[in-house]
Design a protein around this motif. Structure first.
Motif, short mmCIF file in Angstrom:
data_model
loop_
_atom_site.label_atom_id
_atom_site.label_comp_id
_atom_site.label_asym_id
_atom_site.label_seq_id
_atom_site.Cartn_x
_atom_site.Cartn_y
_atom_site.Cartn_z
N VAL B 3 0.86 -1.45 0.18
CA VAL B 3 -0.07 -0.04 -0.34
C VAL B 3 0.98 1.32 -0.01
CG1 VAL B 3 -2.12 1.16 1.65
CG2 VAL B 3 -2.11 -1.47 1.00
N ARG B 4 2.33 1.33 0.70
CA ARG B 4 2.99 2.27 0.87
C ARG B 4 3.65 2.42 -0.60
NH1 ARG B 4 6.66 2.72 5.85
NH2 ARG B 4 4.68 3.05 7.07
N CYS B 6 2.47 1.98 -3.30
CA CYS B 6 1.12 2.38 -4.14
C CYS B 6 1.36 3.55 -4.20
CB CYS B 6 0.15 1.64 -3.49
SG CYS B 6 -0.93 1.36 -5.29
N TRP B 7 1.31 4.75 -2.68
CA TRP B 7 1.00 5.70 -2.15
C TRP B 7 2.63 6.31 -3.08
CZ3 TRP B 7 -3.28 8.89 -1.44
CH2 TRP B 7 -4.01 8.15 -0.90
N LEU B 10 1.99 6.72 -6.40
CA LEU B 10 0.20 7.72 -6.85
C LEU B 10 1.00 9.71 -6.49
CD1 LEU B 10 -2.88 6.46 -5.51
CD2 LEU B 10 -1.90 6.89 -8.35
N LEU B 11 2.19 9.28 -5.65
CA LEU B 11 2.32 11.16 -5.25
C LEU B 11 3.01 11.34 -6.53
CD1 LEU B 11 1.95 12.44 -2.55
CD2 LEU B 11 3.92 11.93 -2.56
#
Lengths: 478, 394
Positions: B3-4, B6-7, B10-11
């Motif tokens: 998840v991290r 993925c973030w 995205l960022l």
């Protein structure tokens, strides 16, 4: 080697002890086992063991052997007192093999006597090393000029001289499987928070590593936030700073072989303070401190502000200055952020090379770097004069930060901030600074919030954050 | 962990995918210093923009002009400005624009619609100066300032000196201009600018066009109503309490002499509406401090009474000038450039509501009494008078 044999006291049987030690240390090549008997004293069989590279040969002769011989030869009266209890040695009847090995390799001489368990330790370490010199990195105009050296004993002496109080506490620990580096933990009883002391002791004890060659190893292994660019452990080469830290309740860690002493817990504002703030009169102290805070802020943000303003917010620049910047940038082929990155990297290279340069070459390189690259870059239209000014100001400002480790991390963070500025303008800079603030708020050093005493607010300490209140205004110990 | 990561992706997408939106390097824009607006036939708007040539400041060798003018036409202001792009290799940027010059023609037709662009566009500064010129506005951008590198800075400096030193005009910024334009209780006013031709002092016969700011243009609603000369302009400044540096020349009390100059240092004014016989009336009080500029009269000012008398005569002269201006505004031009309506609205809001539909008819009948108090604070470095001629005539 069997664990049990290592943890047992050295046996009373001298030949067995000798075999145990020989098995363990003879391959080293510099460990000497020498049977020691005095003529005319038949019953007395003993063995001395020492590491040749670590002990002082003259001291062996003067302090250990001659004293022992005298004792043994001076007849029945002297013999009635225990020959294994000579005046200059420390008997340790419960010494295990493991301890004995440590003692030998630390430069001590062991005397093993037939019929007795354990050994007698003579501290005969050969003192080597440089004299005490002025601190190189943390120079001041006013204040003491002594700096730490590699010898931990000397360093502790430097600290102890400033703190001649019975509440001074000193604990020795050894860290590193191979190096067994001695580390001293120092604090003032009744001043340091016992929880912090416990935490520090525990963290040092927990270290599992082969080698500790500098206090930097220890710092990295005990710090709170290994993924943060900000240092949560301070290091210093100034004994006066350590003494001040101990008086403020910090715990100091003196690592053998390192002229840098660690101080925990550390908060951000302490890294921006210089000992000189306290030695100069308070007005001057405050002025230089404010200047230094400004320097830290500039080192962090100046290039990103410049990039943001010149690529997105032209209206924020006064018209004549804007015209001047436009004129300088005429013909520069890349965007401002590229220009900034190029020059910043050039500066960092110059700085890094400067550390390693042989002293006689240093001048030549700084001339080439400063004049030739700077001037030529402008003439070749690779960078604009304004950008050179910005980069130079940033570089100088970053050296105004007294803590070298903080200055390095500020210089590091400046690059992502520049990227944010290039992509989103001032919004990006603000978002970056906010993220930084959030991160700083989440940091702790040995249980103490990193932004303390600003946040959580402790107004009683605010006299010593941005300002340096005069001594007669500062309350007692807080 | 996933998840991290993925973030993180995205960022970085957010940062890199936006592609540096509206990024504009300093050397990718054409910097405008002043804009002139003219009106062609069939209602086409002509925009003339003075563009800075930044390299002129650093180039060595033969002197080159630091500016050049580009011009384009269009049906609207925005369209005309966009059409400049056809000739300019760089996008024009008027974030640093200093002045907007309107031609008399444009001003007579009404400036409300033209001003819309400058209030709406995010690049335009609210503190740029608004000026009106007789004749073509583009002509103002042609003469070179001898001391300044471009028209924008030159005009800005002229406005500033008008505020502090001459008060021969009424300096108005875009924000104030549009505020009074949109307020039905007042009429806008703008500084007047003109090109004048001075013969070369060396007498070679060459003619040097120069720029001069003198007088003011007053509007009725958004249309030019007429021009004020420099005396009228400074009276208007006194009403508005803005420009502070006028030089008032008071005639001598007795005997021959050119007069006494009083240099005003500061003027503060306030309009106080009241009712007189059921009609609105306004008392305009001005408190001015000044210093003695020179004394070209047979007077001795070392006496306190003489000084008080001089102060009274200065005030009287200012009052007369202000009354004359008021007469002109009320009777000739029908323009409430002083802002009587605003003062009435503030003091008597209920009465103003009833009055405002007929304000144009009421305005000329409002009685205005200027009351000036002058205080001379400095006499300069000489005491009394320099020489006493005419046989010690005390």
């Amino acid at each position: 080697m069997h664990r049990t044999a290592q943890e047992q006291p050295l046996p009373a049987d001298l030949s067995r002890t000798e075999r145990l030690i020989r098995d363990r240390l003879a391959p080293c090549g510099d460990v000497v086992l020498r049977p020691f008997t005095a003529e005319g004293v038949p019953g007395m069989k003993s063995l001395i063991v020492y590491c040749n590279s670590m002990v002082d040969g003259q001291l062996i002769d003067e302090q250990a052997l001659q004293a022992l011989l005298l004792r043994m030869q001076s007849g029945p009266a002297a013999l009635s007192s225990d020959p294994a209890d000579p005046p200059t040695g420390t008997p340790s009847p419960t010494m295990t093999l493991r301890q004995a090995v440590t003692e030998i390799l630390a430069g001590n001489l062991l005397l093993l006597v037939e019929g007795r368990t354990g050994a007698v330790v003579f501290r005969l370490e050969r003192k080597l090393g440089r004299g005490i010199t002025e601190p190189v990195v943390e120079g001041t105009i006013r204040g003491p000029r002594e700096g730490f050296v590699e010898d931990p004993e000397a360093n502790i002496t430097l600290i102890r001289r400033r703190l001649q109080t019975p509440s001074f506490r000193l604990e020795w620990m050894r860290v590193g499987e191979q190096t067994t580096t001695p580390i001293a933990l120092l604090y003032l009883d009744g001043v340091a928070d016992p929880r912090v002391v416990r935490r520090a002791r525990l963290r040092v004890r927990r270290i599992r590593i082969d080698a500790v060659l500098d206090s930097g190893y220890v710092e990295e292994l005990i710090e709170d936030a290994p993924y943060s660019p900000f240092p949560t452990v301070a290091h210093t080469e100034r004994p006066d700073r350590v003494a001040a830290g101990l008086l403020e309740g910090q715990v100091a860690l003196v690592t053998s072989g390192s002229p840098q002493v660690l101080l925990v817990p550390t908060v951000l504002v302490q890294l921006l303070h210089s000992p000189e703030d306290y030695y100069e009169r308070y007005m001057i102290g405050t002025a230089t401190r404010v200047l230094r805070l400004l320097g830290a802020f500039l080192a962090l943000t100046l290039p990103s502000f410049y990039v943001a303003v010149t690529t997105y917010h032209h209206e924020m620049i006064p018209a004549p200055l804007f015209q001047a910047i436009a004129a300088q940038r005429e013909g520069v082929p890349w965007p401002a952020v590229m220009e900034a990155f190029l020059m910043e990297i050039a500066f960092e290279l110059l700085r890094e090379a400067g550390i390693r340069l042989p002293r006689p070459v240093g001048q030549a390189v700084s001339i080439i770097g400063g004049l030739v690259i700077g001037e030529a870059a402008i003439r070749a239209r690779i960078a604009s004069a304004g950008m050179i000014i910005i980069v130079a100001t940033t570089g100088i400002a970053s050296y105004a930060v007294p803590a070298y480790n903080l200055s390095v991390s500020l210089r590091l963070i400046r690059f992502p901030l520049m990227l944010m500025a290039a992509v989103l303008g001032l919004h990006g800079v603000v978002v970056g600074l906010l993220l930084l603030l959030i991160h700083l708020l989440s940091l702790r050093s040995f249980g103490v919030p990193y932004l303390s005493p600003i946040m959580p607010p402790k107004p009683q300490h605010w006299g010593d954050v941005i300002f340096r209140a005069p001594w007669w205004k500062m309350g007692g110990r807080q | 962990m996933r998840v991290r990561r993925c973030w993180g992706w995205l960022l970085s997408l957010l940062l890199l995918g936006t592609g540096c939106w509206s990024r504009r390097e300093v050397n990718e824009v054409a910097i405008s210093s002043a804009i002139a607006i003219d009106e062609e036939r069939n209602q086409t708007i002509r925009i003339t923009m003075q563009i800075l040539r930044p390299t002129a400041a650093v180039e060595s060798g033969q002197p080159r002009s630091g500016t050049f003018n580009v011009t384009a036409t269009g049906p609207t202001t925005a369209a005309a400005i966009r059409n400049l792009d056809q000739q300019l290799s760089r996008r024009p940027e008027w974030k640093h624009n200093n002045a907007i010059i309107l031609s008399e023609n444009v001003a007579r037709q009404g400036v409300g619609e033209i001003m819309d662009f400058f209030m709406r566009n995010h690049q335009s500064r609210l503190d740029q100066w608004i000026l009106v010129t007789r004749g073509k506005a583009a002509a103002v951008l042609v003469p070179r300032f001898q001391l300044e590198s471009n028209q924008g800075i030159g005009i800005r400096r002229l406005n500033q000196s008008a505020v502090h030193s001459t008060a021969a005009t009424v300096p108005v910024r875009l924000y104030d201009f549009v505020t009074s334009l949109t307020n039905p209780a007042e009429d806008p006013v703008a500084a007047a600018i003109e090109t004048v031709e001075f013969p070369d002092p060396s007498g070679e016969g060459e003619v040097n066009p120069r720029i001069r700011m003198r007088g003011a243009a007053v509007f009725q609603h958004d249309r030019l109503a007429g021009w004020l000369d420099e005396t009228e302009a400074r009276s208007l400044d006194w009403f508005r309490g803005e420009a502070t540096g006028a030089m008032v020349v008071v005639p001598c009390r007795k005997g021959p002499g050119r007069g006494t100059s009083v240099q005003l240092i500061s003027t503060r004014s306030s309009l106080q509406p009241y009712w007189k016989n059921g009609q609105p009336a306004v008392r305009a009080t001005v408190r001015a401090t000044g210093q003695l500029g020179d004394l070209m009269c047979q007077e001795d000012l070392s006496k306190h009474e003489a000084l008080v008398d001089l102060q009274r005569r200065t005030a009287a002269q200012m009052e007369a000038e202000m009354a004359k201006l008021m007469h002109r505004l009320q009777k000739d031009l029908g323009s409430d450039a002083v802002g009587l309506g605003v003062a009435l609205e503030r003091t008597f809001p209920a009465a103003w509501k009833k009055m405002s539909p007929q304000w144009r008819e009421i305005f000329p009948k409002v009685s205005v009494t200027p009351e000036v108090v002058v205080e001379l604070t400095q006499m300069g470095t000489s005491e009394g008078k320099l020489i006493s001629s005419g046989g010690g005539g005390k």
